[in-house]
Motif scaffolding. Structure first.
Motif, PDB file in Angstrom:
ATOM      1  N   ILE A 176      79.483  14.830 -23.540  1.00 16.24           N
ATOM      2  CA  ILE A 176      79.424  15.535 -24.831  1.00 16.24           C
ATOM      3  C   ILE A 176      77.977  15.947 -25.078  1.00 16.24           C
ATOM      4  CG2 ILE A 176      79.283  13.329 -26.101  1.00 16.24           C
ATOM      5  CD1 ILE A 176      80.702  14.822 -28.465  1.00 16.24           C
ATOM      6  N   THR A 177      77.776  17.187 -25.459  1.00 17.29           N
ATOM      7  CA  THR A 177      76.448  17.668 -25.840  1.00 17.29           C
ATOM      8  C   THR A 177      76.026  16.949 -27.120  1.00 17.29           C
ATOM      9  OG1 THR A 177      77.020  19.815 -24.949  1.00 17.29           O
ATOM     10  CG2 THR A 177      75.136  19.746 -26.463  1.00 17.29           C
ATOM     11  N   PRO A 178      74.813  16.511 -27.237  1.00 19.25           N
ATOM     12  CA  PRO A 178      73.661  16.596 -26.340  1.00 19.25           C
ATOM     13  C   PRO A 178      73.377  15.302 -25.554  1.00 19.25           C
ATOM     14  CG  PRO A 178      72.955  16.305 -28.628  1.00 19.25           C
ATOM     15  CD  PRO A 178      74.431  16.086 -28.596  1.00 19.25           C
ATOM     16  N   GLN A 179      74.437  14.578 -25.214  1.00 18.21           N
ATOM     17  CA  GLN A 179      74.268  13.331 -24.451  1.00 18.21           C
ATOM     18  C   GLN A 179      74.271  13.563 -22.953  1.00 18.21           C
ATOM     19  OE1 GLN A 179      77.225  12.967 -22.694  1.00 18.21           O
ATOM     20  NE2 GLN A 179      77.926  10.862 -22.668  1.00 18.21           N
ATOM     21  N   THR A 180      74.878  14.670 -22.496  1.00 12.32           N
ATOM     22  CA  THR A 180      75.259  14.827 -21.088  1.00 12.32           C
ATOM     23  C   THR A 180      74.159  14.574 -20.071  1.00 12.32           C
ATOM     24  OG1 THR A 180      75.087  17.150 -21.654  1.00 12.32           O
ATOM     25  CG2 THR A 180      77.252  16.337 -21.117  1.00 12.32           C
ATOM     26  N   ILE A 181      72.936  14.987 -20.413  1.00  8.48           N
ATOM     27  CA  ILE A 181      71.856  14.880 -19.418  1.00  8.48           C
ATOM     28  C   ILE A 181      71.664  13.427 -18.988  1.00  8.48           C
ATOM     29  CG2 ILE A 181      69.371  15.219 -19.067  1.00  8.48           C
ATOM     30  CD1 ILE A 181      69.709  17.617 -21.081  1.00  8.48           C
ATOM     31  N   VAL A 182      71.847  12.512 -19.916  1.00  8.01           N
ATOM     32  CA  VAL A 182      71.690  11.083 -19.589  1.00  8.01           C
ATOM     33  C   VAL A 182      72.615  10.708 -18.439  1.00  8.01           C
ATOM     34  CG1 VAL A 182      71.862   8.728 -20.446  1.00  8.01           C
ATOM     35  CG2 VAL A 182      71.206  10.555 -22.006  1.00  8.01           C
ATOM     36  N   VAL A 183      73.882  11.057 -18.605  1.00  7.30           N
ATOM     37  CA  VAL A 183      74.842  10.595 -17.610  1.00  7.30           C
ATOM     38  C   VAL A 183      74.775  11.430 -16.329  1.00  7.30           C
ATOM     39  CG1 VAL A 183      76.319   9.449 -19.267  1.00  7.30           C
ATOM     40  CG2 VAL A 183      76.758  11.850 -18.748  1.00  7.30           C
ATOM     41  N   GLU A 184      74.354  12.676 -16.453  1.00  6.11           N
ATOM     42  CA  GLU A 184      74.126  13.471 -15.238  1.00  6.11           C
ATOM     43  C   GLU A 184      73.036  12.832 -14.388  1.00  6.11           C
ATOM     44  OE1 GLU A 184      75.148  17.857 -17.221  1.00  6.11           O
ATOM     45  OE2 GLU A 184      73.104  17.370 -16.644  1.00  6.11           O
ATOM     46  N   ARG A 185      71.947  12.450 -15.048  1.00  7.85           N
ATOM     47  CA  ARG A 185      70.838  11.827 -14.304  1.00  7.85           C
ATOM     48  C   ARG A 185      71.286  10.521 -13.665  1.00  7.85           C
ATOM     49  NH1 ARG A 185      69.848  16.019 -14.689  1.00  7.85           N
ATOM     50  NH2 ARG A 185      68.185  17.145 -15.765  1.00  7.85           N
ATOM     51  N   LEU A 186      72.067   9.758 -14.409  1.00  7.52           N
ATOM     52  CA  LEU A 186      72.516   8.467 -13.869  1.00  7.52           C
ATOM     53  C   LEU A 186      73.421   8.682 -12.657  1.00  7.52           C
ATOM     54  CD1 LEU A 186      73.041   6.507 -17.196  1.00  7.52           C
ATOM     55  CD2 LEU A 186      71.344   6.021 -15.431  1.00  7.52           C
ATOM     56  N   ALA A 187      74.298   9.681 -12.757  1.00  5.68           N
ATOM     57  CA  ALA A 187      75.176   9.967 -11.618  1.00  5.68           C
ATOM     58  C   ALA A 187      74.345  10.370 -10.397  1.00  5.68           C
ATOM     59  CB  ALA A 187      76.176  11.064 -11.988  1.00  5.68           C
ATOM     60  N   GLU A 188      73.305  11.151 -10.642  1.00  4.43           N
ATOM     61  CA  GLU A 188      72.415  11.547  -9.525  1.00  4.43           C
ATOM     62  C   GLU A 188      71.744  10.320  -8.902  1.00  4.43           C
ATOM     63  OE1 GLU A 188      71.260  15.723 -11.757  1.00  4.43           O
ATOM     64  OE2 GLU A 188      69.643  14.314 -11.259  1.00  4.43           O
ATOM     65  N   MET A 189      71.313   9.401  -9.759  1.00  2.00           N
ATOM     66  CA  MET A 189      70.658   8.180  -9.245  1.00  2.00           C
ATOM     67  C   MET A 189      71.622   7.351  -8.408  1.00  2.00           C
ATOM     68  SD  MET A 189      68.696   6.976 -12.687  1.00  2.00           S
ATOM     69  CE  MET A 189      67.506   8.025 -13.512  1.00  2.00           C
ATOM     70  N   VAL A 190      72.888   7.298  -8.868  1.00  2.00           N
ATOM     71  CA  VAL A 190      73.884   6.552  -8.098  1.00  2.00           C
ATOM     72  C   VAL A 190      74.113   7.250  -6.762  1.00  2.00           C
ATOM     73  CG1 VAL A 190      76.302   5.816  -8.021  1.00  2.00           C
ATOM     74  CG2 VAL A 190      74.981   5.555 -10.133  1.00  2.00           C
ATOM     75  N   GLU A 191      74.210   8.581  -6.823  1.00  2.00           N
ATOM     76  CA  GLU A 191      74.418   9.357  -5.597  1.00  2.00           C
ATOM     77  C   GLU A 191      73.274   9.159  -4.607  1.00  2.00           C
ATOM     78  OE1 GLU A 191      76.467  11.022  -3.905  1.00  2.00           O
ATOM     79  OE2 GLU A 191      74.997  11.921  -2.527  1.00  2.00           O
ATOM     80  N   LYS A 192      72.053   9.104  -5.117  1.00  2.00           N
ATOM     81  CA  LYS A 192      70.897   8.936  -4.231  1.00  2.00           C
ATOM     82  C   LYS A 192      70.640   7.484  -3.864  1.00  2.00           C
ATOM     83  CE  LYS A 192      68.308  12.941  -5.950  1.00  2.00           C
ATOM     84  NZ  LYS A 192      67.375  13.262  -7.038  1.00  2.00           N
ATOM     85  N   ARG A 193      71.531   6.592  -4.298  1.00  2.00           N
ATOM     86  CA  ARG A 193      71.399   5.149  -4.041  1.00  2.00           C
ATOM     87  C   ARG A 193      70.129   4.567  -4.661  1.00  2.00           C
ATOM     88  NH1 ARG A 193      75.117   7.428  -1.616  1.00  2.00           N
ATOM     89  NH2 ARG A 193      76.141   6.660   0.274  1.00  2.00           N
TER      90      ARG A 193
END
Lengths: 176, 389, 98, 292
Positions: free
Chosen positions: B30-47
């Motif tokens: 949900i805007t304007p929260q999304t960036i938080v969880v996008e970044r976290l997903a990227e961190m998980v993806e990058k291990r």
């Protein structure tokens, strides 16, 4: 406080310029900055604003700038005379245009050409940032290059830095 | 020394969460929260972050999922905003009553209707009674630091109460600024491993989240109240510890700026505080004795701190991005109770609803209006700022 | 196996929040019963069908004999109804239980 | 089949009505799943009768979720078990028909879509029994509930009873089945299968409620059996994309007989019975088509 407003269309990278400038002064010079986009949903093609505020002390006013020291306009179709009224005294508009502009408030530069040459695409945002910095010295050339390295993935950063350096060469010496 | 980065408020939260090393993250965009969880997903993806990232079908499910994960013994994270927070409302009461030590970030955003993605604080303030600890932060640095502190607060054995960290939507979530990121080593010195005593255990099974008779129910609710009261001291103590380790502390539940001799004070919540400080500095140049009280926690509520900070004040304005229709703003009604014995002229200013900009001039006008009470001017208790311009 | 332990003297303390121990019984339910299933040892062949169909789980087989934990039997009568050998008879409770 | 059950009772001393079909379904499933099980129950009969502090009736780890959140909490527990490397455990939910087909459907759909290794068991007693018998979307046509009073105007439920089995199968779930406490060996086999499924599994077990259906408490199992015999409930499975009917085509017993044993259908007319029969035939035709 110096206030810079970037104006472009969604997808042209106005906010990236604003962010790189903020990072340049606050990470590499002993200054403070806020960079933020005009708030709201982003839509490709729609006019977008991005703001950078720079100061020697922490910036506590988070509101959008009412008057700007500089407008950086990435797309000359977005220029209107009304923008002149939103400039602070001695403020300047930096305009990406293929036309020759002769005005004391407006600095014209064909950034699309330069971007085309060094990036292979008319993505003018870093070129215009370089035009702003070369003309105003609001941040040093080295620190601007460092901020590009900081903000962009390596491959893009290399190309953009070459573009920026070349614009500096071209403009160096130009006074406003 | 930590690392200096130039990030948005949302990204600061993501960096803090990464340092807290949650095992399960569930969120709904949900805007304007999304960036938080996008970044976290990227961190998980990058291990870079060893966590299970769950995409879920709603905020209601997001909170339920992290509740389940938490009571099995995993540190968790979720984030939301506005309508999403309201959709979670039911589960929020479950989590606080169940004493589940969750940490959630909320991007403060207006509530529909009219539909709006811009910032005000009506979402979280309307859930003040959900039993969560609620903190409001002023800038990206405080966002990062308070997310880390939130885990220590929530998981403290005396507290065991979920914590919500509130960031003003866009003005804070989307604004980039330079912040200091603590090292992993610093954070691990401050924040112990997650260890929930009553967690589900195959060798020592539990029956959780049960119902109780009316006779017992009030005892559980009394426990909850005590825990959140006890949290006051623990919050202050943890902030001190955090400062010893990182060099940054925020000073408890409410803090003053130039309040010592102030006869006129504005009380604020969240990111508008900075601008009010600017106005205070400017009016101080004129010799006016003005100050700001920044409320950092709405629950537990810093009643004693506010009373102390306002002890020399004659006029206090409560500036808030909230209204409880049919009465005043919720911050005001809480402050009014805290100051009921102080003999202070108290005025409520409702501003910034639906993302309406609050300007330097707006705040200056408020101060001048409050000061004019001295010369006999009558000021209404409730005032909407920016309705007529 | 052992049947569930009931602690009728439970003092009523409150755990932190709602973190309770599993299978924590403080009362029995025989008072719910009007009728009580009684197994005829002669007719029963220990087929355990009654054990399967009991919603309470109170029927169990020990030493090849079906037993009932009357503390928790509610006297629903499913066992008697389902028993193929009519080995369970429902008897009226004479006095109130519990 | 008995050897598939642990001797231990994991649902004991609960305060369900005498003859409760739902509690039998829960009890048996836990005896199949065993000690290493985490149970989620939403608001509903099973949580209301099993968790009134201090009487806590589950012998395994169990918790009450918000009504709509059964599947979401199951997913969270599984994610946590994965993160904490807790292996060899079952994560099972028991929700009623309302908690599954109405308020919990979104979360269930999400969990199946994620493919989380959880077992979701819907004990279907065909109305909101915990709140005193109100209509759910799994209340069958004609049934009286307190919100479908059988007068001239409302005339009992006019539902078609959502086909949860097909809805779940349409997600391409790893394993789904219908079951009934009227056929316990079949139910136990299916729970065992769900336990061994590496992905999401769903079992929809018919579990009559003597209180809501208006039958004697001793009739719960036999009425469930009759529902199968008269064709109003079928036993089927969906596994790795394939539907399978567990019963041979046979002559059905009388629907009327089945209905007349339950006071919730006392008012139904012969016309109603024709409608119910038609619904049955359509549903069977559908499942047979899916199976062929």
């Amino acid at each position: 406080m110096i206030e810079i407003t970037f104006l472009g269309r969604g997808g042209q990278g106005a906010f990236t310029s604003s962010r790189i400038l903020g990072a340049a002064v606050s990470l590499y010079e002993n200054k403070y900055a806020l960079s933020f986009p005009s708030f709201g949903p982003e839509r490709r093609g729609a006019p977008v604003f991005a703001y950078t505020k720079i100061d020697n002390k922490p910036i506590r006013d988070r509101s959008q700038s009412e008057l700007s020291d500089y407008f950086v306009i990435l797309d000359d179709s977005l220029y209107t005379d009304k923008l002149l009224t939103k400039l602070k005294p001695n403020g300047k508009i930096i305009l990406n245009t293929s036309q020759n502009i002769e005005s004391e408030n407006i600095i014209g530069f064909n950034a699309n050409n330069a971007a085309e040459q060094f990036l292979g695409a008319p993505i003018s945002n870093t070129a215009m940032l370089a035009v702003l910095v070369a003309n105003t010295k609001i941040v040093s050339r080295e620190n601007l290059l460092s901020a590009i390295d900081y903000d962009m993935p390596q491959r893009l950063a290399v190309k953009n830095k070459t573009l920026v350096e070349n614009i500096f060469e071209a403009i160096e010496g130009v006074k406003i | 020394m930590g690392n200096k980065v130039f990030v948005s408020g949302d990204e600061a939260v993501a960096l803090a969460v990464k340092l807290a090393k949650p095992k399960v993250i569930a969120a709904y965009p949900i805007t304007p929260q999304t960036i938080v969880v996008e970044r976290l997903a990227e961190m998980v993806e990058k291990r870079e972050l060893d966590a299970q990232y769950m995409y879920v079908e709603s905020e209601h499910s997001a909170l339920a999922a992290v509740m389940g994960a938490s009571v099995l013994g995993a540190r968790t994270f979720t984030a939301t905003s506005s309508q999403g927070l309201l959709y979670m409302a039911e589960v929020m009461h479950y989590a606080s009553g169940g004493r589940v030590p969750l940490v959630m970030m909320n991007a403060n955003r207006a509530l529909a209707l009219p539909w709006s993605i811009f910032g005000d604080q009506r979402d979280s303030l309307s859930l003040l009674d959900s039993g969560w600890i609620q903190a409001y932060v002023e800038d990206a640095q405080e966002s990062l630091d308070m997310i880390i502190q939130a885990y220590a607060i929530a998981e403290n054995n005396k507290v065991l109460t979920p914590v919500m960290i509130n960031l003003d939507g866009f003005v804070l979530t989307h604004t980039f600024e330079a912040i200091e990121v603590p090292t992993e080593e610093q954070v691990s010195r401050f924040l112990p491993e997650f260890n929930l005593e009553g967690k589900m255990d195959l060798n020592n099974p539990k029956n959780l989240f049960f119902s109780s008779s009316p006779a017992d129910n009030i005892k559980f609710k009394f426990q909850q109240q005590q825990a959140i009261e006890d949290a006051k001291e623990i919050i202050a103590e943890l902030d001190k510890q955090y400062k010893e380790i990182t060099g940054r502390g925020y000073g408890g539940l409410a803090v003053g700026y130039k309040t010592e001799d102030a006869d006129t004070i504005i009380i604020t919540l969240g990111s508008i505080t900075g601008l009010v400080k600017d106005v205070v500095d400017s009016l101080r140049n004129e010799g006016l004795k003005v100050g700001v009280v920044k409320i950092r926690f709405m629950r537990p509520f810093p009643d004693k701190e506010i009373l102390e900070l306002c002890k020399n004040a004659k006029k206090v304005g409560v500036l808030e991005k909230d209204i409880s229709f049919g009465y005043h703003g919720t911050v005001y009604t809480n402050v009014a109770d805290a100051l009921k014995s102080a003999g202070i002229e108290l005025v409520n200013y409702i501003a910034g609803l639906g993302g309406k900009n609050i300007s330097f001039n707006d705040i200056e006008n408020i101060f001048r209006e409050l000061i004019s009470i001295d010369s006999g001017r009558k000021v209404q208790t409730l005032n909407f700022v920016g309705v007529t311009d | 196996m052992t049947r569930a332990i009931v602690n009728k003297k439970f003092s009523g303390e409150i755990p932190v929040g709602t973190y309770g121990p599993a299978m924590h019984l403080t009362e029995t339910l025989e008072g719910w019963r009007n009728e009580k299933p009684v197994i005829s040892a002669d007719a029963c062949n220990n087929c355990k069908l009654c054990y399967l169909v009991c919603p309470e789980g109170v029927i169990f087989s020990e030493n090849n004999q079906i037993q009932i934990d009357y503390r928790f039997c509610k006297g629903c009568g499913i066992c008697a109804k389902e028993c193929k050998r009519a080995a369970i008879i429902m008897e009226k409770e004479v006095t109130a239980n519990g | 089949m008995l050897n598939k059950l642990e001797q231990e009772e994991y649902f004991y001393g609960h305060k369900g009505c005498g003859g409760c079909g739902g509690s039998l379904a829960v009890r048996l499933a836990l005896k199949v799943l065993g000690k290493n099980t985490f149970v989620v129950l939403p608001a509903g009969c099973m949580s209301a009768v099993g968790f009134v502090y201090p009487q806590l009736c589950f012998g395994v780890n169990a918790l009450i979720s918000p009504f709509a959140s059964t599947a979401a909490m199951l997913s969270g527990i599984r994610a946590s078990a994965n993160a904490l490397n807790i292996q060899d455990c079952n994560v099972v939910g028991f929700a009623g028909d309302g908690g599954t087909a109405d308020i919990g459907l979104q979360a269930l759909s999400g969990a199946i879509d994620r493919g989380d290794k959880i077992i979701y068991i819907c004990y279907d007693n065909e109305a909101y029994m915990n709140t005193g018998v109100q209509q759910s979307s799994l209340t069958p046509y004609g049934a009286r509930t307190t919100t479908t009073p059988p007068g001239d105007y409302i005339h009992g439920s006019i539902n078609n009873k959502k086909d949860m089995f097909a809805i779940v199968a349409a997600h391409h779930i790893k394993y789904a089945a219908t079951a009934s406490i009227g056929n316990i060996p079949d139910y136990i086999r299916k729970v065992e299968k769900a336990k061994n499924t590496n992905g999401t599994s769903y079992i929809h077990v018919a579990a009559p409620c003597p209180t809501g259906w208006g039958i004697d408490s001793s009739d719960t199992v036999s009425i469930a059996r009759e529902a199968i015999e008269c064709g109003l409930w079928y036993l089927a499975e969906y596994e790795d994309g394939v539907y399978k009917l567990n019963q041979k085509k046979h002559e059905f017993t009388s629907i009327k007989e089945y209905l007349k044993k339950q006071s919730r259908f006392k008012h139904v007319t012969d016309e109603d019975i024709e409608i119910i029969k038609k619904q049955r035939d359509q549903k069977l035709e559908f499942i047979e088509r899916m199976c062929s």
